[in-house]
Enzyme design. Structure first.
Site, PDB file in Angstrom:
ATOM      1  CB  ALA A 129      -0.916   0.129   0.983  1.00  0.00           C
ATOM      2  N   GLY A 130       1.293   1.751  -1.168  1.00  0.00           N
ATOM      3  CA  GLY A 130       2.054   2.773  -1.443  1.00  0.00           C
ATOM      4  C   GLY A 130       1.164   3.724  -1.920  1.00  0.00           C
ATOM      5  CD1 TRP A 155      10.762   1.795   3.565  1.00  0.00           C
ATOM      6  CD2 TRP A 155       9.443   2.129   1.793  1.00  0.00           C
ATOM      7  NE1 TRP A 155      11.062   0.854   2.469  1.00  0.00           N
ATOM      8  CE2 TRP A 155      10.384   1.068   1.405  1.00  0.00           C
ATOM      9  CE3 TRP A 155       8.122   2.801   1.258  1.00  0.00           C
ATOM     10  CZ2 TRP A 155      10.097   0.530   0.320  1.00  0.00           C
ATOM     11  CZ3 TRP A 155       8.186   2.021  -0.086  1.00  0.00           C
ATOM     12  CH2 TRP A 155       8.907   1.210  -0.530  1.00  0.00           C
ATOM     13  CB  ILE A 156       7.116   4.434   9.674  1.00  0.00           C
ATOM     14  CG1 ILE A 156       6.248   3.630   9.327  1.00  0.00           C
ATOM     15  CG2 ILE A 156       6.511   5.625  10.638  1.00  0.00           C
ATOM     16  CD1 ILE A 156       5.294   4.010   8.000  1.00  0.00           C
ATOM     17  CD  GLN A 278      24.334  34.539 -23.516  1.00  0.00           C
ATOM     18  OE1 GLN A 278      24.659  33.881 -24.554  1.00  0.00           O
ATOM     19  NE2 GLN A 278      23.642  35.876 -23.579  1.00  0.00           N
ATOM     20  CD  GLU A 363       3.943  14.277   3.687  1.00  0.00           C
ATOM     21  OE1 GLU A 363       3.084  15.190   3.347  1.00  0.00           O
ATOM     22  OE2 GLU A 363       4.719  14.424   4.857  1.00  0.00           O
ATOM     23  CB  THR A 365       4.655   8.965  -6.822  1.00  0.00           C
ATOM     24  OG1 THR A 365       3.377   9.103  -7.473  1.00  0.00           O
ATOM     25  CG2 THR A 365       5.283   7.965  -6.154  1.00  0.00           C
TER      26      THR A 365
HETATM   27  N1  COS Z   1     -10.254  14.964   1.476  1.00  0.00           N
HETATM   28  C1  COS Z   1     -11.372  14.311   2.017  1.00  0.00           C
HETATM   29  N2  COS Z   1     -11.662  13.177   1.320  1.00  0.00           N
HETATM   30  C2  COS Z   1     -10.842  12.584   0.259  1.00  0.00           C
HETATM   31  C3  COS Z   1      -9.741  13.251  -0.224  1.00  0.00           C
HETATM   32  C4  COS Z   1      -9.391  14.259   0.584  1.00  0.00           C
HETATM   33  N3  COS Z   1      -8.289  15.175   0.129  1.00  0.00           N
HETATM   34  N4  COS Z   1      -9.287  12.617  -1.145  1.00  0.00           N
HETATM   35  C5  COS Z   1     -10.127  11.407  -1.273  1.00  0.00           C
HETATM   36  N5  COS Z   1     -10.956  11.558  -0.328  1.00  0.00           N
HETATM   37  C6  COS Z   1     -12.047  10.653  -0.069  1.00  0.00           C
HETATM   38  C7  COS Z   1     -12.990  10.126  -1.477  1.00  0.00           C
HETATM   39  O1  COS Z   1     -14.075  11.369  -1.655  1.00  0.00           O
HETATM   40  C8  COS Z   1     -13.517   9.126  -1.280  1.00  0.00           C
HETATM   41  O2  COS Z   1     -14.472   8.895  -0.449  1.00  0.00           O
HETATM   42  P1  COS Z   1     -15.936   8.403  -0.797  1.00  0.00           P
HETATM   43  O3  COS Z   1     -15.719   6.655  -0.437  1.00  0.00           O
HETATM   44  O4  COS Z   1     -17.181   8.863  -0.126  1.00  0.00           O
HETATM   45  O5  COS Z   1     -16.109   8.286  -2.264  1.00  0.00           O
HETATM   46  C9  COS Z   1     -12.546   8.224  -0.634  1.00  0.00           C
HETATM   47  O6  COS Z   1     -11.711   9.206   0.155  1.00  0.00           O
HETATM   48  C10 COS Z   1     -11.650   7.381  -1.420  1.00  0.00           C
HETATM   49  O7  COS Z   1     -11.196   8.323  -2.362  1.00  0.00           O
HETATM   50  P2  COS Z   1     -10.424   7.995  -3.739  1.00  0.00           P
HETATM   51  O8  COS Z   1     -11.565   6.978  -4.472  1.00  0.00           O
HETATM   52  O9  COS Z   1     -10.187   9.010  -4.412  1.00  0.00           O
HETATM   53  O10 COS Z   1      -8.988   6.927  -3.237  1.00  0.00           O
HETATM   54  P3  COS Z   1      -8.331   6.068  -4.275  1.00  0.00           P
HETATM   55  O11 COS Z   1      -8.112   4.947  -3.453  1.00  0.00           O
HETATM   56  O12 COS Z   1      -8.575   6.287  -5.515  1.00  0.00           O
HETATM   57  O13 COS Z   1      -6.777   6.908  -3.827  1.00  0.00           O
HETATM   58  C11 COS Z   1      -5.116   8.618  -3.990  1.00  0.00           C
HETATM   59  C12 COS Z   1      -6.652   8.254  -4.090  1.00  0.00           C
HETATM   60  C13 COS Z   1      -4.413   7.979  -5.117  1.00  0.00           C
HETATM   61  C14 COS Z   1      -5.132   9.843  -4.352  1.00  0.00           C
HETATM   62  C15 COS Z   1      -4.609   8.185  -2.607  1.00  0.00           C
HETATM   63  O14 COS Z   1      -4.686   6.959  -2.331  1.00  0.00           O
HETATM   64  C16 COS Z   1      -3.186   8.723  -2.622  1.00  0.00           C
HETATM   65  O15 COS Z   1      -3.168  10.077  -2.206  1.00  0.00           O
HETATM   66  N6  COS Z   1      -2.010   8.011  -2.652  1.00  0.00           N
HETATM   67  C17 COS Z   1      -0.772   8.523  -2.394  1.00  0.00           C
HETATM   68  C18 COS Z   1      -0.769   8.105  -0.763  1.00  0.00           C
HETATM   69  C19 COS Z   1       0.382   8.874  -0.164  1.00  0.00           C
HETATM   70  O16 COS Z   1       0.876   9.911  -0.290  1.00  0.00           O
HETATM   71  N7  COS Z   1       1.140   7.875   0.168  1.00  0.00           N
HETATM   72  C20 COS Z   1       2.303   8.495   0.885  1.00  0.00           C
HETATM   73  C21 COS Z   1       2.424   8.087   2.424  1.00  0.00           C
HETATM   74  S1  COS Z   1       3.122   9.279   3.518  1.00  0.00           S
HETATM   75  S2  COS Z   1       4.933   9.145   3.217  1.00  0.00           S
END
Ligand code: COS
Length: 382
Positions: A129-130, A155-156, A278, A363, A365
């Site tokens: 789960a990345g 990777w925490i 330059q 946070e 990609t």
């Molecule tokens: N604020 C509030 N709600 C949000 C939101 C936000 N910014 N983004 C998404 N949601 C909600 C959606 O509305 C959806 O709700 P419903 O179930 O009611 O429809 C739910 O969360 C799921 O959203 P979505 O279907 O868009 O999720 P996906 O599984 O498609 O994933 C991404 C979305 C890819 C954008 C997300 O998984 C992501 O940000 N991935 C990267 C993760 C990351 O940053 N990892 C690093 C970890 S920290 S180093």
């Protein structure tokens, strides 16, 4: 450029700049080499009240929101992105409590985090789960007055150094993203342990390890918000935090530009300082333009995110992409300006180039950030 900061905001910049110049820059090469966690520097930052910048005053903080963090992070990353990451990770860990925790939970944890007495960390990522953040496998099952967590986070940042971990786990698999819940896990909780420190390309003084939950029992009042709301809390957390990652890009880019410009004025070839050619001057000009454009976008996005936390995703992702792609390009160009010397560890730009890479990855990609911006555009235009 003058961004017309308030007196208080300028004070944050000045304090962070002083710590960076006096403590971080002199130690960064050694910290990179030894991969030692920068405890003493972080203590100095806590004493200078930098840990509570984004935390509301009622919970012992300064009340400056994400914009105050951006100002501090930019200065610190100008010196060392590893130190800045270790510092930023505590805010990332605290945001879920700030966003969704009860008042009681906030009173319990935030004052210590604001004082830098206890560090926090955020635990989302797992082996499978990345980018697909909702694919987490860690589970939490209710057992009387407790929850029992099982699984492994990967990777925490701040793992092992933090006392407070905000952790997402599946509590009802049938509900998809709506079946995930966030918890506070404390370092001393039974069944909780931390894996060995990872060996990284860059930001080497920050701590990155696995978190292992083996029948980890925590009291039921450690649920952040309500069961099932964990994924939304995670997404909102990333919206608040991503401008901070963007500001690491601005700081790193500024640091790389400073090194390249200084070198180009001193380095003489063909009888002239190389800045008078330059080819080199244009590279430096492009670097300066890109850094300033990123800074302007990051400041604007951080202010937007503070004012509109429920409509923050597009601004947060836009600035994260722009500033961190910029940092990678500017750091690479700085190495090119210093050429053979730039490739040597005697100069800081090779470390900057290694450090810059993670900014395009963690946070979320930069490909995921573009997806977020694209999805928002899809909603905006009919
Ligand atoms: N604020 C509030 N709600 C949000 C939101 C936000 N910014 N983004 C998404 N949601 C909600 C959606 O509305 C959806 O709700 P419903 O179930 O009611 O429809 C739910 O969360 C799921 O959203 P979505 O279907 O868009 O999720 P996906 O599984 O498609 O994933 C991404 C979305 C890819 C954008 C997300 O998984 C992501 O940000 N991935 C990267 C993760 C990351 O940053 N990892 C690093 C970890 S920290 S180093």
């Amino acid at each position: 450029m003058d961004y017309f900061l308030t007196e208080e905001q300028q004070m944050i910049v000045d304090v962070a700049r002083q710590i960076t110049d006096e403590l971080i820059i002199p130690q960064r090469a050694e910290l990179d080499e030894t991969e030692e966690y920068p405890r003493e520097i972080l203590k100095a930052m806590a004493q200078a009240d930098l840990y509570g910048l984004y935390i509301p005053e009622e919970y012992g903080g300064f009340g400056g929101g994400p914009f105050a963090m951006v100002l501090a992070l930019e200065q610190i990353a100008r010196g060392c992105t590893g130190v800045a990451t270790a510092y930023a990770a505590s805010a990332l860990g605290a945001y879920p409590i700030l966003i969704s925790g009860s008042d009681e939970m906030k009173q319990k944890y935030l004052p210590d985090i604001a004082a830098g007495k206890r560090l926090a960390a955020f635990a989302l990522t797992e082996a499978n789960a990345g980018s697909d953040a909702s694919g987490i496998q860690t589970t939490a099952v209710q057992d009387g007055d407790h929850w029992v967590l099982n699984g492994t986070k990967q990777w925490i940042t701040n793992a092992g150094e933090a006392d407070i971990y905000t952790v997402i786990a599946i509590t009802d698999r049938s509900k998809g993203p709506r079946g995930a819940t966030m918890f506070v896990v404390e370092k001393s909780d039974p069944g909780f342990s931390v894996g060995p420190k990872e060996k990284k390309m860059g930001i080497r003084c920050s701590s990155t390890c696995e978190l292992i939950f083996k029948d980890c029992r925590i009291p039921k009042d450690r649920v952040i918000g309500r069961p099932g709301a964990g994924f939304i809390t995670v997404m909102k957390t990333l919206d608040l935090s991503r401008p901070g990652i963007a500001s690491l890009g601005v700081g790193l880019g500024q640091g790389a530009l400073d090194e390249a410009a200084r070198y180009a004025k001193q380095r003489v070839q063909f009888g002239k300082p190389i800045i008078s050619f330059q080819a080199v001057a244009h590279m430096l000009a492009d670097m300066a333009i890109q850094v300033e454009a990123a800074r302007a976008l990051v400041y604007a996005a951080a202010k937007h995110v503070s004012a509109h936390p429920n409509n923050a995703s597009k601004a947060a992702s836009m600035c994260k992409v722009f500033a961190t792609d910029m940092a990678m390009k500017v750091a690479t160009d700085a190495v090119q300006v210093l050429a053979g010397y730039g490739f040597m560890r005697d100069y800081p730009v090779e470390k900057m180039m290694r450090d810059a890479k993670i900014l395009q990855i963690y946070e979320g990609t930069n490909q995921i950030q573009r997806n977020v911006v694209g999805q928002e555009l899809n909603k905006e235009y009919t």
